[in-house]
Design an enzyme around this catalytic site. Structure first.
Site, PDB file in Angstrom:
ATOM      1  N   SER A 146      42.241  33.982  36.849  1.00  0.00           N
ATOM      2  CA  SER A 146      42.217  35.381  37.316  1.00  0.00           C
ATOM      3  C   SER A 146      41.311  36.170  36.393  1.00  0.00           C
ATOM      4  O   SER A 146      41.095  35.778  35.240  1.00  0.00           O
ATOM      5  CB  SER A 146      43.624  35.976  37.265  1.00  0.00           C
ATOM      6  N   TYR A 159      52.005  37.618  33.279  1.00  0.00           N
ATOM      7  CA  TYR A 159      50.963  37.061  34.158  1.00  0.00           C
ATOM      8  C   TYR A 159      49.647  36.893  33.386  1.00  0.00           C
ATOM      9  O   TYR A 159      48.992  35.848  33.471  1.00  0.00           O
ATOM     10  CB  TYR A 159      50.784  37.989  35.362  1.00  0.00           C
TER      11      TYR A 159
HETATM   12  N1  LIG Z   1      45.401  37.254  45.289  1.00  0.00           N
HETATM   13  C1  LIG Z   1      44.843  37.698  44.157  1.00  0.00           C
HETATM   14  O1  LIG Z   1      44.490  38.872  44.020  1.00  0.00           O
HETATM   15  C2  LIG Z   1      44.587  36.792  43.031  1.00  0.00           C
HETATM   16  C3  LIG Z   1      45.221  35.576  42.890  1.00  0.00           C
HETATM   17  N2  LIG Z   1      44.954  34.803  41.808  1.00  0.00           N
HETATM   18  C4  LIG Z   1      45.601  33.515  41.650  1.00  0.00           C
HETATM   19  O2  LIG Z   1      45.265  32.699  42.747  1.00  0.00           O
HETATM   20  C5  LIG Z   1      46.301  31.776  42.987  1.00  0.00           C
HETATM   21  C6  LIG Z   1      46.656  31.839  44.466  1.00  0.00           C
HETATM   22  O3  LIG Z   1      47.141  33.124  44.761  1.00  0.00           O
HETATM   23  P1  LIG Z   1      47.185  33.719  46.245  1.00  0.00           P
HETATM   24  O4  LIG Z   1      46.394  32.874  47.153  1.00  0.00           O
HETATM   25  O5  LIG Z   1      46.888  35.155  46.112  1.00  0.00           O
HETATM   26  O6  LIG Z   1      48.743  33.585  46.540  1.00  0.00           O
HETATM   27  P2  LIG Z   1      49.568  32.971  47.753  1.00  0.00           P
HETATM   28  O7  LIG Z   1      50.974  33.392  47.491  1.00  0.00           O
HETATM   29  O8  LIG Z   1      48.953  33.273  49.048  1.00  0.00           O
HETATM   30  O9  LIG Z   1      49.429  31.401  47.509  1.00  0.00           O
HETATM   31  C7  LIG Z   1      50.156  30.729  46.520  1.00  0.00           C
HETATM   32  C8  LIG Z   1      50.157  29.273  46.888  1.00  0.00           C
HETATM   33  O10 LIG Z   1      50.832  28.541  45.871  1.00  0.00           O
HETATM   34  C9  LIG Z   1      51.791  27.687  46.473  1.00  0.00           C
HETATM   35  N3  LIG Z   1      52.858  27.448  45.539  1.00  0.00           N
HETATM   36  C10 LIG Z   1      53.572  28.377  44.850  1.00  0.00           C
HETATM   37  N4  LIG Z   1      54.471  27.777  44.078  1.00  0.00           N
HETATM   38  C11 LIG Z   1      54.326  26.440  44.263  1.00  0.00           C
HETATM   39  C12 LIG Z   1      54.983  25.295  43.754  1.00  0.00           C
HETATM   40  N5  LIG Z   1      55.984  25.409  42.863  1.00  0.00           N
HETATM   41  N6  LIG Z   1      54.587  24.083  44.176  1.00  0.00           N
HETATM   42  C13 LIG Z   1      53.573  23.962  45.064  1.00  0.00           C
HETATM   43  N7  LIG Z   1      52.910  25.009  45.584  1.00  0.00           N
HETATM   44  C14 LIG Z   1      53.303  26.228  45.184  1.00  0.00           C
HETATM   45  C15 LIG Z   1      52.230  28.435  47.734  1.00  0.00           C
HETATM   46  O11 LIG Z   1      52.722  27.572  48.726  1.00  0.00           O
HETATM   47  P3  LIG Z   1      54.259  27.315  49.079  1.00  0.00           P
HETATM   48  O12 LIG Z   1      54.968  28.641  49.013  1.00  0.00           O
HETATM   49  O13 LIG Z   1      54.180  26.741  50.459  1.00  0.00           O
HETATM   50  O14 LIG Z   1      54.724  26.336  48.059  1.00  0.00           O
HETATM   51  C16 LIG Z   1      50.879  28.988  48.193  1.00  0.00           C
HETATM   52  O15 LIG Z   1      50.180  28.003  48.911  1.00  0.00           O
HETATM   53  C17 LIG Z   1      47.425  32.146  42.024  1.00  0.00           C
HETATM   54  O16 LIG Z   1      47.351  31.330  40.889  1.00  0.00           O
HETATM   55  C18 LIG Z   1      47.101  33.578  41.631  1.00  0.00           C
HETATM   56  O17 LIG Z   1      47.587  33.894  40.364  1.00  0.00           O
HETATM   57  C19 LIG Z   1      44.058  35.174  40.858  1.00  0.00           C
HETATM   58  C20 LIG Z   1      43.421  36.357  40.937  1.00  0.00           C
HETATM   59  C21 LIG Z   1      43.619  37.266  42.046  1.00  0.00           C
HETATM   60  O1  LIG Z   2      45.287  38.113  39.364  1.00  0.00           O
HETATM   61  C1  LIG Z   2      45.382  39.051  40.090  1.00  0.00           C
HETATM   62  C2  LIG Z   2      44.377  40.157  40.116  1.00  0.00           C
HETATM   63  O2  LIG Z   2      43.352  39.899  39.252  1.00  0.00           O
HETATM   64  C3  LIG Z   2      46.494  39.155  41.065  1.00  0.00           C
HETATM   65  O3  LIG Z   2      47.151  37.951  41.222  1.00  0.00           O
HETATM   66  C4  LIG Z   2      47.445  40.243  40.715  1.00  0.00           C
HETATM   67  O4  LIG Z   2      47.681  40.401  39.354  1.00  0.00           O
HETATM   68  C5  LIG Z   2      48.721  40.167  41.475  1.00  0.00           C
HETATM   69  O5  LIG Z   2      49.622  39.339  40.837  1.00  0.00           O
HETATM   70  C6  LIG Z   2      49.244  41.558  41.707  1.00  0.00           C
HETATM   71  O6  LIG Z   2      49.180  42.356  40.811  1.00  0.00           O
HETATM   72  O7  LIG Z   2      49.687  41.832  42.802  1.00  0.00           O
END
Ligand SMILES: NC(=O)C1=CN([C@@H]2O[C@H](COP(=O)(O)OP(=O)(O)OC[C@H]3O[C@@H](n4cnc5c(N)ncnc54)[C@H](OP(=O)(O)O)[C@@H]3O)[C@@H](O)[C@H]2O)C=CC1
Ligand SMILES: O=C(CO)[C@@H](O)[C@H](O)[C@@H](O)C(=O)O
Length: 254
Positions: A146, A159
């Site tokens: 992130s 986080y």
């Molecule tokens: N959206 C954002 O703004 C940002 C997101 N990120 C990072 O990107 C990544 C994805 O986030 P995002 O796409 O937004 O979130 P989502 O909630 O859409 O996706 C998260 C994914 O992780 C899976 N998951 C969660 N826990 C587990 C587990 N224990 N085992 C296997 N799979 C798991 C979920 O699937 P299921 O529930 O089916 O297991 C889902 O597919 C994260 O690491 C987040 O921190 C980074 C920066 C910005």
């Molecule tokens: O990494 C993120 C943004 O740079 C996101 O995953 C956020 O921190 C998210 O967790 C949120 O604040 O909703």
């Protein structure tokens, strides 16, 4: 006169493991890798979603299989990688966020976020690397970190700690495995509209904060991350390791 040969962004013949593929950024990256020619294996806990996604991918002529699991269960991960690997590409987008002022953080929330964002990421990455090392193959391992792996965020101490940890482990693993041809990098998105961030975007004050910080004037979409995933997975990035690609619209330049 000969012109330099452009390296390929294609991934034909490559086997990719994508964790967190049932939604959001992971689903977007899985789609991009499959469309670029990789055979994709999709991990998440929601089996029904993975089945629907693989069915759609196969209908497009792409090679895809689903492997439902909880990646915090290390024994399950190790067995699955042993039985289905080695994988040339890892794209780990499984992650969690729970926000609170640091003085109010509950131990259970701290542990839950650390477990998936750091512990599971660490052992998934090294399990895939071990498979490649045993097979004597190169590879590209990518964790979705992130922008919060590079800066702080209010109410986001836990986080941010997890994402800074991912940046540190990436550099160390890259040093260890570089001589074996295994590259390790992160992609660092800004705020992307997904299930994870929907509550943040639903709060008008937080949305205004995000819109002010993203200098390109719009919030992120999953599609903004897909190109970086293909680049880091492909030979186009063959000299890139131990680093991160910030897809943050200018947030961290401020
Ligand atoms: N959206 C954002 O703004 C940002 C997101 N990120 C990072 O990107 C990544 C994805 O986030 P995002 O796409 O937004 O979130 P989502 O909630 O859409 O996706 C998260 C994914 O992780 C899976 N998951 C969660 N826990 C587990 C587990 N224990 N085992 C296997 N799979 C798991 C979920 O699937 P299921 O529930 O089916 O297991 C889902 O597919 C994260 O690491 C987040 O921190 C980074 C920066 C910005
Ligand atoms: O990494 C993120 C943004 O740079 C996101 O995953 C956020 O921190 C998210 O967790 C949120 O604040 O909703």
């Amino acid at each position: 006169m000969d012109l330099p040969k452009t390296p390929s962004f294609r991934l034909d013949g490559q086997r990719a493991l994508i964790a967190g593929a049932s939604s959001g950024i992971g689903l977007g990256c899985a789609t991009a890798l499959a469309e670029a020619g990789a055979e994709v294996t999709l991990i998440a806990r929601r089996a029904d979603r993975l089945d629907a996604i693989t069915e759609e991918m196969r209908s497009r002529g792409w090679a895809a299989q689903s492997l439902p699991m909880d990646i915090t269960d290390m024994a399950v991960v190790e067995q699955a990688v042993a039985e289905n690997g080695p994988f040339d590409i890892l794209l780990n987008a499984a992650g969690l966020a729970r926000h609170s002022p640091a003085v109010d953080t509950e131990l259970a929330d701290y542990d839950a976020v650390m477990d998936i964002n750091v512990r599971a990421a660490y052992f998934l990455t090294r399990t895939v690397a071990k498979g490649l090392i045993a097979a004597g193959r190169p590879g590209s391992l990518i964790n979705i970190s992130s922008q919060m792996g590079h800066v702080g965020g209010p109410d986001r101490a836990v986080y941010c700690a997890t994402k800074h940890a991912v940046e540190g482990m990436t550099k160390s693993m890259a040093l260890e495995w570089g001589p074996k041809g295994i590259r390790v990098n992160t992609i660092c998105p800004t705020f992307i509209l997904t299930e994870l961030t929907q509550p943040t975007f639903d709060d008008p004050a937080k949305r205004a904060w995000i819109e002010d910080k993203i200098k390109l004037g719009r919030v992120g979409a999953v599609a903004d991350i897909m190109g970086a995933a293909v680049y880091l997975a492909s030979e186009a990035s063959s000299l890139v390791t131990g680093t991160s690609i910030l897809v943050d619209g200018g947030w961290t330049a401020d």
